[in-house]
Write a protein that holds these residues in place. Structure first.
Motif, PDB file in Angstrom:
ATOM      1  N   ASP A   1      45.559   7.919  29.188  1.00  0.00           N
ATOM      2  CA  ASP A   1      46.886   8.429  29.538  1.00  0.00           C
ATOM      3  C   ASP A   1      47.760   7.305  30.102  1.00  0.00           C
ATOM      4  O   ASP A   1      48.811   7.568  30.701  1.00  0.00           O
ATOM      5  CB  ASP A   1      46.789   9.600  30.526  1.00  0.00           C
ATOM      6  CG  ASP A   1      46.185   9.191  31.868  1.00  0.00           C
ATOM      7  OD1 ASP A   1      45.911   7.984  32.082  1.00  0.00           O
ATOM      8  OD2 ASP A   1      46.001  10.077  32.730  1.00  0.00           O
ATOM      9  N   LEU A   2      47.306   6.050  29.903  1.00  0.00           N
ATOM     10  CA  LEU A   2      48.005   4.847  30.371  1.00  0.00           C
ATOM     11  C   LEU A   2      48.081   4.783  31.898  1.00  0.00           C
ATOM     12  O   LEU A   2      48.797   3.962  32.453  1.00  0.00           O
ATOM     13  CB  LEU A   2      49.420   4.751  29.772  1.00  0.00           C
ATOM     14  CG  LEU A   2      49.458   4.631  28.244  1.00  0.00           C
ATOM     15  CD1 LEU A   2      50.896   4.659  27.745  1.00  0.00           C
ATOM     16  CD2 LEU A   2      48.758   3.354  27.784  1.00  0.00           C
ATOM     17  N   GLN A   3      47.312   5.671  32.562  1.00  0.00           N
ATOM     18  CA  GLN A   3      47.265   5.619  34.025  1.00  0.00           C
ATOM     19  C   GLN A   3      45.803   5.561  34.452  1.00  0.00           C
ATOM     20  O   GLN A   3      45.168   4.543  34.320  1.00  0.00           O
ATOM     21  CB  GLN A   3      48.002   6.836  34.621  1.00  0.00           C
ATOM     22  CG  GLN A   3      49.511   6.757  34.399  1.00  0.00           C
ATOM     23  CD  GLN A   3      50.159   8.121  34.247  1.00  0.00           C
ATOM     24  OE1 GLN A   3      49.596   9.143  34.611  1.00  0.00           O
ATOM     25  NE2 GLN A   3      51.367   8.152  33.711  1.00  0.00           N
ATOM     26  N   ASP A   4      45.289   6.699  34.960  1.00  0.00           N
ATOM     27  CA  ASP A   4      43.928   6.683  35.507  1.00  0.00           C
ATOM     28  C   ASP A   4      42.874   7.010  34.469  1.00  0.00           C
ATOM     29  O   ASP A   4      41.730   6.613  34.590  1.00  0.00           O
ATOM     30  CB  ASP A   4      43.818   7.710  36.646  1.00  0.00           C
ATOM     31  CG  ASP A   4      44.976   7.544  37.620  1.00  0.00           C
ATOM     32  OD1 ASP A   4      45.364   6.394  37.853  1.00  0.00           O
ATOM     33  OD2 ASP A   4      45.502   8.568  38.105  1.00  0.00           O
ATOM     34  N   LYS A   5      43.254   7.786  33.449  1.00  0.00           N
ATOM     35  CA  LYS A   5      42.251   8.243  32.480  1.00  0.00           C
ATOM     36  C   LYS A   5      42.103   7.210  31.372  1.00  0.00           C
ATOM     37  O   LYS A   5      43.024   6.972  30.600  1.00  0.00           O
ATOM     38  CB  LYS A   5      42.686   9.593  31.890  1.00  0.00           C
ATOM     39  CG  LYS A   5      41.709  10.116  30.854  1.00  0.00           C
ATOM     40  CD  LYS A   5      42.233  11.374  30.172  1.00  0.00           C
ATOM     41  CE  LYS A   5      41.380  11.700  28.963  1.00  0.00           C
ATOM     42  NZ  LYS A   5      41.963  12.729  28.122  1.00  0.00           N
ATOM     43  N   ASN A   6      40.942   6.579  31.308  1.00  0.00           N
ATOM     44  CA  ASN A   6      40.629   5.647  30.227  1.00  0.00           C
ATOM     45  C   ASN A   6      39.182   5.884  29.832  1.00  0.00           C
ATOM     46  O   ASN A   6      38.264   5.471  30.534  1.00  0.00           O
ATOM     47  CB  ASN A   6      40.812   4.195  30.680  1.00  0.00           C
ATOM     48  CG  ASN A   6      42.272   3.857  30.900  1.00  0.00           C
ATOM     49  OD1 ASN A   6      43.037   3.772  29.950  1.00  0.00           O
ATOM     50  ND2 ASN A   6      42.672   3.705  32.151  1.00  0.00           N
ATOM     51  N   GLU A   7      38.987   6.586  28.723  1.00  0.00           N
ATOM     52  CA  GLU A   7      37.637   6.941  28.305  1.00  0.00           C
ATOM     53  C   GLU A   7      37.331   6.286  26.963  1.00  0.00           C
ATOM     54  O   GLU A   7      38.241   6.058  26.168  1.00  0.00           O
ATOM     55  CB  GLU A   7      37.515   8.463  28.102  1.00  0.00           C
ATOM     56  CG  GLU A   7      37.923   9.282  29.286  1.00  0.00           C
ATOM     57  CD  GLU A   7      38.017  10.774  28.932  1.00  0.00           C
ATOM     58  OE1 GLU A   7      38.218  11.550  29.865  1.00  0.00           O
ATOM     59  OE2 GLU A   7      37.883  11.141  27.743  1.00  0.00           O
ATOM     60  N   PHE A   8      36.049   6.003  26.762  1.00  0.00           N
ATOM     61  CA  PHE A   8      35.681   5.685  25.381  1.00  0.00           C
ATOM     62  C   PHE A   8      34.296   6.201  25.065  1.00  0.00           C
ATOM     63  O   PHE A   8      33.445   6.298  25.935  1.00  0.00           O
ATOM     64  CB  PHE A   8      35.859   4.200  25.053  1.00  0.00           C
ATOM     65  CG  PHE A   8      34.739   3.292  25.476  1.00  0.00           C
ATOM     66  CD1 PHE A   8      33.695   3.019  24.609  1.00  0.00           C
ATOM     67  CD2 PHE A   8      34.746   2.703  26.729  1.00  0.00           C
ATOM     68  CE1 PHE A   8      32.668   2.167  24.982  1.00  0.00           C
ATOM     69  CE2 PHE A   8      33.729   1.854  27.112  1.00  0.00           C
ATOM     70  CZ  PHE A   8      32.677   1.587  26.247  1.00  0.00           C
ATOM     71  N   LYS A   9      34.121   6.614  23.809  1.00  0.00           N
ATOM     72  CA  LYS A   9      32.832   7.100  23.318  1.00  0.00           C
ATOM     73  C   LYS A   9      32.379   6.150  22.217  1.00  0.00           C
ATOM     74  O   LYS A   9      33.198   5.648  21.445  1.00  0.00           O
ATOM     75  CB  LYS A   9      32.970   8.494  22.704  1.00  0.00           C
ATOM     76  CG  LYS A   9      33.381   9.578  23.670  1.00  0.00           C
ATOM     77  CD  LYS A   9      33.251  10.949  22.981  1.00  0.00           C
ATOM     78  CE  LYS A   9      33.679  12.062  23.913  1.00  0.00           C
ATOM     79  NZ  LYS A   9      35.062  12.493  23.666  1.00  0.00           N
ATOM     80  N   THR A  10      31.078   5.941  22.121  1.00  0.00           N
ATOM     81  CA  THR A  10      30.518   5.082  21.080  1.00  0.00           C
ATOM     82  C   THR A  10      29.818   5.946  20.037  1.00  0.00           C
ATOM     83  O   THR A  10      29.066   6.863  20.393  1.00  0.00           O
ATOM     84  CB  THR A  10      29.505   4.099  21.708  1.00  0.00           C
ATOM     85  OG1 THR A  10      30.162   3.367  22.729  1.00  0.00           O
ATOM     86  CG2 THR A  10      29.000   3.112  20.669  1.00  0.00           C
ATOM     87  N   PHE A  11      30.095   5.680  18.748  1.00  0.00           N
ATOM     88  CA  PHE A  11      29.464   6.416  17.648  1.00  0.00           C
ATOM     89  C   PHE A  11      28.468   5.478  16.961  1.00  0.00           C
ATOM     90  O   PHE A  11      28.857   4.432  16.456  1.00  0.00           O
ATOM     91  CB  PHE A  11      30.487   6.866  16.596  1.00  0.00           C
ATOM     92  CG  PHE A  11      31.572   7.781  17.092  1.00  0.00           C
ATOM     93  CD1 PHE A  11      31.663   8.169  18.415  1.00  0.00           C
ATOM     94  CD2 PHE A  11      32.510   8.267  16.190  1.00  0.00           C
ATOM     95  CE1 PHE A  11      32.684   9.010  18.851  1.00  0.00           C
ATOM     96  CE2 PHE A  11      33.533   9.113  16.615  1.00  0.00           C
ATOM     97  CZ  PHE A  11      33.615   9.482  17.944  1.00  0.00           C
TER      98      PHE A  11
END
Length: 326
Positions: free
Chosen positions: A110-120
């Motif tokens: 969200d360009l603020q606090d939320k930075n997630e990533f998932k690996t496939f």
């Protein structure tokens, strides 16, 4: 953000690393600026661009970095999600990368606090291309040197698996043909798969190899383009499974083919990176010769702006932009 006449580049943006891949967001993100992402040796940068060709108040080009995402490994390909919105509150940035460790990574921020990533995980060799489902963005397709095309949901579960006869080089998903997937193989075959029945329904033949890149024309679903060997090739899929038009363009082998998103007769090709300079050629089907020739220091990646006849190529600590005529 300077005009750079020595290489006949329209604009350049300086980057802190070698740019392996660059990708304009092909979807409307609800903002007047264009989103662009580029990948280096261990990060992805997402920024916005605005050009004087679309806004008289801009002098040349304005570029602004929104966020740098740590990636930890070289980025080989980037795909944007249609769910990316800059006009939402909070904004949502979503994209997926393919990396040299044979994994896909799905980033949501969200360009603020939320930075997630998932690996496939699943591919057993290099991933050459990937694409989001163009309308809902709930699936991702990828093709690899492991002779497969795979379709994933956003949790990383494999929803479909197509066995290819050679490395998969390009995969395309057309917004007007949401239940079909186009897969181009290195052996010169381009196949269309029906995602409902998971069967191949149509194939095209280059009759030459290696096919390195293919693209499905946004403005005309019947037009397919590719580069194989030193040539570009164009098909009208209603007429024949063999190309209607082809031309030798890059003496040292062609690397990438991309249709313009605003004109069905306009497309660009690049030569092979690794030479001192890489040639970018912009072609118009009504002209016998390329209408623009650009050179970039060891360029890689090729992408068209969503609404302008403008394309970009990555290079050594730079992104190069060329504006062409319609």
């Amino acid at each position: 953000m300077k005009q750079d006449s020595t290489r006949n580049t329209s604009y350049t943006v300086d980057c802190e690393d070698y740019v392996h891949v660059v990708k304009f967001n092909p979807f409307d993100s609800g903002d007047s600026c264009s989103l662009i992402a580029y990948g280096g040796n261990n990060y992805v940068v997402v920024g916005t661009c605005r050009f004087q060709e679309e806004d008289a108040e801009v002098e040349g080009m304005q570029y602004k970095t929104l966020r740098t995402f740590h990636h930890g490994i070289r980025v080989d390909a980037i795909a944007w999600s249609p769910e990316t919105r800059l006009d939402a509150i909070p904004p949502q940035i979503r994209f997926c990368t393919a990396a040299s460790d044979r994994k896909l990574r799905l980033f949501t921020s969200d360009l603020q606090d939320k930075n997630e990533f998932k690996t496939f995980d699943g591919h057993s060799d290099y991933i050459n291309d990937l694409v989001f489902a163009p309308n809902e963005g709930q699936e991702i397709a990828s093709v690899s040197d492991d002779h497969t095309c795979r379709v994933w949901d956003l949790e990383g579960n494999e929803k479909a698996h197509f066995v290819l006869r050679s490395p998969g080089m390009s995969v395309c998903w057309h917004p007007e043909e949401a239940f079909k997937l186009m897969v181009a193989e290195k052996n010169g075959t381009i196949r269309f798969y029906d995602l409902i029945t998971q069967q191949a329904i149509l194939s095209l033949e280059c009759e030459q190899t290696p096919l390195m890149s293919a693209d499905w024309c946004l403005k005309n679903t019947l037009k397919i383009g590719a580069v194989a060997g030193t040539d570009w090739l164009i098909w009208d899929i209603t007429r024949s499974s063999y190309p209607q038009d082809k031309r030798p363009v890059h003496v040292d082998r062609a690397r990438l083919f991309r249709w313009s998103r605003v004109n069905e007769n306009l497309f660009a090709t690049t030569g092979y990176p690794g030479k001192t300079t890489t040639q970018l050629l912009v072609h118009h089907l009504g002209h016998p010769q390329p209408i623009l020739t650009g050179t970039a220091a060891v360029g890689s990646g090729l992408t068209w702006h969503r609404t302008l006849p403008l394309c970009a190529v990555g290079g050594d600590h730079k992104i190069f932009f060329w504006v062409t005529e319609m």
